[in-house]
Design a protein around this motif. Structure first.
Motif, PDB file in Angstrom:
ATOM      1  N   ARG A 184     -17.543  61.538  -7.302  1.00 15.81           N
ATOM      2  CA  ARG A 184     -16.547  60.900  -8.159  1.00 15.81           C
ATOM      3  C   ARG A 184     -16.486  61.648  -9.474  1.00 15.81           C
ATOM      4  O   ARG A 184     -17.501  61.981 -10.070  1.00 15.81           O
ATOM      5  CB  ARG A 184     -16.863  59.430  -8.417  1.00 15.81           C
ATOM      6  CG  ARG A 184     -15.814  58.760  -9.321  1.00 15.81           C
ATOM      7  CD  ARG A 184     -15.979  57.265  -9.386  1.00 15.81           C
ATOM      8  NE  ARG A 184     -17.202  56.875 -10.061  1.00 15.81           N
ATOM      9  CZ  ARG A 184     -17.628  55.608 -10.130  1.00 15.81           C
ATOM     10  NH1 ARG A 184     -16.932  54.653  -9.540  1.00 15.81           N
ATOM     11  NH2 ARG A 184     -18.733  55.312 -10.772  1.00 15.81           N
ATOM     12  N   PRO A 187     -12.232  58.316 -12.638  1.00 11.68           N
ATOM     13  CA  PRO A 187     -11.743  57.283 -11.710  1.00 11.68           C
ATOM     14  C   PRO A 187     -11.382  57.834 -10.330  1.00 11.68           C
ATOM     15  O   PRO A 187     -11.017  57.067  -9.447  1.00 11.68           O
ATOM     16  CB  PRO A 187     -10.485  56.757 -12.419  1.00 11.68           C
ATOM     17  CG  PRO A 187      -9.976  57.945 -13.168  1.00 11.68           C
ATOM     18  CD  PRO A 187     -11.199  58.709 -13.623  1.00 11.68           C
ATOM     19  N   ILE A 188     -11.436  59.151 -10.141  1.00 13.56           N
ATOM     20  CA  ILE A 188     -11.018  59.762  -8.883  1.00 13.56           C
ATOM     21  C   ILE A 188     -12.232  59.983  -7.984  1.00 13.56           C
ATOM     22  O   ILE A 188     -13.243  60.529  -8.415  1.00 13.56           O
ATOM     23  CB  ILE A 188     -10.296  61.106  -9.125  1.00 13.56           C
ATOM     24  CG1 ILE A 188      -9.147  60.905 -10.111  1.00 13.56           C
ATOM     25  CG2 ILE A 188      -9.781  61.674  -7.808  1.00 13.56           C
ATOM     26  CD1 ILE A 188      -8.106  59.907  -9.658  1.00 13.56           C
ATOM     27  N   ARG A 189     -12.107  59.568  -6.735  1.00 19.32           N
ATOM     28  CA  ARG A 189     -13.203  59.683  -5.781  1.00 19.32           C
ATOM     29  C   ARG A 189     -12.924  60.777  -4.755  1.00 19.32           C
ATOM     30  O   ARG A 189     -11.783  61.003  -4.371  1.00 19.32           O
ATOM     31  CB  ARG A 189     -13.434  58.351  -5.087  1.00 19.32           C
ATOM     32  CG  ARG A 189     -13.807  57.257  -6.072  1.00 19.32           C
ATOM     33  CD  ARG A 189     -14.401  56.064  -5.374  1.00 19.32           C
ATOM     34  NE  ARG A 189     -14.924  55.114  -6.356  1.00 19.32           N
ATOM     35  CZ  ARG A 189     -15.885  54.255  -6.118  1.00 19.32           C
ATOM     36  NH1 ARG A 189     -16.451  54.241  -4.929  1.00 19.32           N
ATOM     37  NH2 ARG A 189     -16.294  53.417  -7.035  1.00 19.32           N
ATOM     38  N   HIS A 215      -8.672  56.630  -5.021  1.00 19.65           N
ATOM     39  CA  HIS A 215      -9.027  55.736  -6.119  1.00 19.65           C
ATOM     40  C   HIS A 215      -9.148  54.319  -5.587  1.00 19.65           C
ATOM     41  O   HIS A 215      -8.386  53.893  -4.718  1.00 19.65           O
ATOM     42  CB  HIS A 215      -7.931  55.794  -7.197  1.00 19.65           C
ATOM     43  CG  HIS A 215      -8.153  54.858  -8.343  1.00 19.65           C
ATOM     44  ND1 HIS A 215      -9.222  54.961  -9.202  1.00 19.65           N
ATOM     45  CD2 HIS A 215      -7.423  53.782  -8.766  1.00 19.65           C
ATOM     46  CE1 HIS A 215      -9.142  54.000 -10.110  1.00 19.65           C
ATOM     47  NE2 HIS A 215      -8.067  53.278  -9.872  1.00 19.65           N
ATOM     48  N   GLU A 216     -10.118  53.573  -6.126  1.00 21.28           N
ATOM     49  CA  GLU A 216     -10.236  52.144  -5.846  1.00 21.28           C
ATOM     50  C   GLU A 216      -9.462  51.381  -6.920  1.00 21.28           C
ATOM     51  O   GLU A 216      -9.887  51.327  -8.070  1.00 21.28           O
ATOM     52  CB  GLU A 216     -11.700  51.720  -5.828  1.00 21.28           C
ATOM     53  CG  GLU A 216     -12.461  52.267  -4.634  1.00 21.28           C
ATOM     54  CD  GLU A 216     -13.862  51.688  -4.553  1.00 21.28           C
ATOM     55  OE1 GLU A 216     -14.205  50.833  -5.391  1.00 21.28           O
ATOM     56  OE2 GLU A 216     -14.607  52.109  -3.658  1.00 21.28           O
ATOM     57  N   PHE A 217      -8.330  50.795  -6.547  1.00 22.84           N
ATOM     58  CA  PHE A 217      -7.482  50.116  -7.509  1.00 22.84           C
ATOM     59  C   PHE A 217      -8.034  48.754  -7.894  1.00 22.84           C
ATOM     60  O   PHE A 217      -7.737  48.238  -8.968  1.00 22.84           O
ATOM     61  CB  PHE A 217      -6.068  49.984  -6.937  1.00 22.84           C
ATOM     62  CG  PHE A 217      -5.383  51.312  -6.755  1.00 22.84           C
ATOM     63  CD1 PHE A 217      -4.696  51.901  -7.795  1.00 22.84           C
ATOM     64  CD2 PHE A 217      -5.460  51.986  -5.547  1.00 22.84           C
ATOM     65  CE1 PHE A 217      -4.073  53.124  -7.646  1.00 22.84           C
ATOM     66  CE2 PHE A 217      -4.839  53.214  -5.370  1.00 22.84           C
ATOM     67  CZ  PHE A 217      -4.144  53.792  -6.436  1.00 22.84           C
ATOM     68  N   GLU A 222      -8.080  50.063  -1.897  1.00 28.36           N
ATOM     69  CA  GLU A 222      -8.375  51.465  -2.152  1.00 28.36           C
ATOM     70  C   GLU A 222      -7.421  52.327  -1.342  1.00 28.36           C
ATOM     71  O   GLU A 222      -6.978  51.948  -0.255  1.00 28.36           O
ATOM     72  CB  GLU A 222      -9.819  51.796  -1.800  1.00 28.36           C
ATOM     73  CG  GLU A 222     -10.219  51.403  -0.393  1.00 28.36           C
ATOM     74  CD  GLU A 222     -11.705  51.541  -0.158  1.00 28.36           C
ATOM     75  OE1 GLU A 222     -12.167  52.686   0.021  1.00 28.36           O
ATOM     76  OE2 GLU A 222     -12.402  50.513  -0.150  1.00 28.36           O
ATOM     77  N   TYR A 224      -6.385  56.673  -0.377  1.00 29.84           N
ATOM     78  CA  TYR A 224      -6.866  58.053  -0.401  1.00 29.84           C
ATOM     79  C   TYR A 224      -5.852  58.986   0.240  1.00 29.84           C
ATOM     80  O   TYR A 224      -5.108  58.598   1.148  1.00 29.84           O
ATOM     81  CB  TYR A 224      -8.193  58.175   0.365  1.00 29.84           C
ATOM     82  CG  TYR A 224      -9.318  57.400  -0.269  1.00 29.84           C
ATOM     83  CD1 TYR A 224     -10.145  57.977  -1.221  1.00 29.84           C
ATOM     84  CD2 TYR A 224      -9.539  56.064   0.081  1.00 29.84           C
ATOM     85  CE1 TYR A 224     -11.168  57.253  -1.802  1.00 29.84           C
ATOM     86  CE2 TYR A 224     -10.561  55.335  -0.491  1.00 29.84           C
ATOM     87  CZ  TYR A 224     -11.374  55.939  -1.438  1.00 29.84           C
ATOM     88  OH  TYR A 224     -12.380  55.219  -2.023  1.00 29.84           O
TER      89      TYR A 224
END
Length: 323
Positions: A184, A187-189, A215-217, A222, A224
């Motif tokens: 991560r 905020p970006i995974r 991203h998990e909102f 989530e 992707y």
């Protein structure tokens, strides 16, 4: 410690300086190092399809059952009900039981923000099998994982049916050996996987490479973007295999871009909707394996021991106990 594991972890740190849980696996082709947790099940029921101008393959549904053995090991068994549009007569469909796929995932490296880089970071997590302690809060600072690496060996096995001889599935056995890492940055995974299919005398060897960015909102939602590439490593002589799995063609490649995610359907997040759709961004012809579209629609069920509730201590005002 041998130099190879040190180089592997140092390379991971250079690629992802701020790492945490990314979410691979269904509905995506790319997998991740996460496991269900000790004595927990993750069961995925997925309707999967891909199509190009000459043929198509579908799983309706695909049964994917996973079990957490300790905190770092996952046992897997997957089997689909498969459909295949046959070649050279597009539109003619055959169906039956697909290949069985047992596997075992081992998250062999796990790092927390304040941990040393190597000391006590490698392990099996099997102590959880014999521990009766209450689970730790995974969101507490001491439990957040900022780097993890796993391997996930899987073996495609042909079942004792006529699915291979009819051209429904690829001939087995085929051993797949991948390596996964999650990351991560703010905020970006991210999640990455590289693996090798060893093939057999009737099935080419191939590389599989995937990258997830998303991203998990919220705690429930989530999304992707996935880039996945599978490429044959060798070419087999003609005269082997049936239908879409006949040998002798040039080396094949699939390069797809997909968008998908998960949406929790209940408050406890034990029932989740899985969605993904995409297509190849390369030239698509009847002669190559680049798909016009790919899709996954399914449900994920999470089962396991209920976490004990922390007893609430009644708080009293300073003078409440005095007469």
């Amino acid at each position: 410690m041998p130099s190879a594991p040190r180089r592997l972890v140092l390379a991971a740190l250079l690629l992802a300086p701020l790492l945490a849980h990314a979410q691979g696996g269904p509905p995506f082709r790319t997998d991740d190092p996460e496991t269900p947790g000790n004595e927990h099940f993750e069961i995925n029921f997925g309707f999967i399809g891909e199509r190009n101008p000459a043929s198509g393959s579908y799983q309706i549904p695909d049964f994917d059952i996973n079990y957490g053995l300790g905190d770092r090991i996952q046992l897997k068994f997957e089997i689909p009900i498969a459909l295949q549009e046959t070649v050279p007569q597009p539109g003619q469909v055959i169906g039956g039981i697909g290949d069985s796929l047992p596997g075992i995932k081992w998250r062999f490296y796990e790092h927390h923000p304040k941990d040393p880089l190597f000391k006590d970071r490698f392990g099996t997590g099997l102590k959880g099998l014999f521990s009766h302690k209450s689970p730790e809060n995974p969101d507490s600072p001491d439990q957040i994982v900022d780097l993890s690496i796993s391997t996930y060996p899987q073996l495609f096995l042909s079942n004792p049916t006529n699915s291979v001889s009819r051209g429904l599935v690829a001939p087995g056995p085929n051993f797949f050996l991948p390596l996964e890492i999650n990351a991560r940055v703010g905020p970006i995974r991210f999640d990455g996987e590289v693996g090798y299919n060893f093939g057999n005398r009737d099935l080419p060897q191939s590389w599989g490479r995937g990258l997830l960015v998303g991203h998990e909102f919220s705690e429930r939602t989530e999304a992707y973007l996935e880039l996945y590439d599978q490429q044959d490593a060798n070419r087999l002589p003609p005269g082997r295999g049936v239908g879409a799995f006949a040998t002798g063609a040039p080396k094949q490649r699939q390069t797809t871009l997909g968008l998908g995610g998960r949406q929790a359907l209940n408050r406890n997040k034990t029932l989740n909707l899985l969605l993904m759709a995409g297509r190849s961004f390369q030239t698509i012809t009847a002669e190559n394996s680049q798909p016009s579209w790919i899709a996954y629609v399914g449900l994920q069920v999470l089962l396991g021991p209920k976490e004990p509730e922390t007893p609430q201590v009644e708080q009293k005002l300073p003078n409440e106990s005095k007469p």
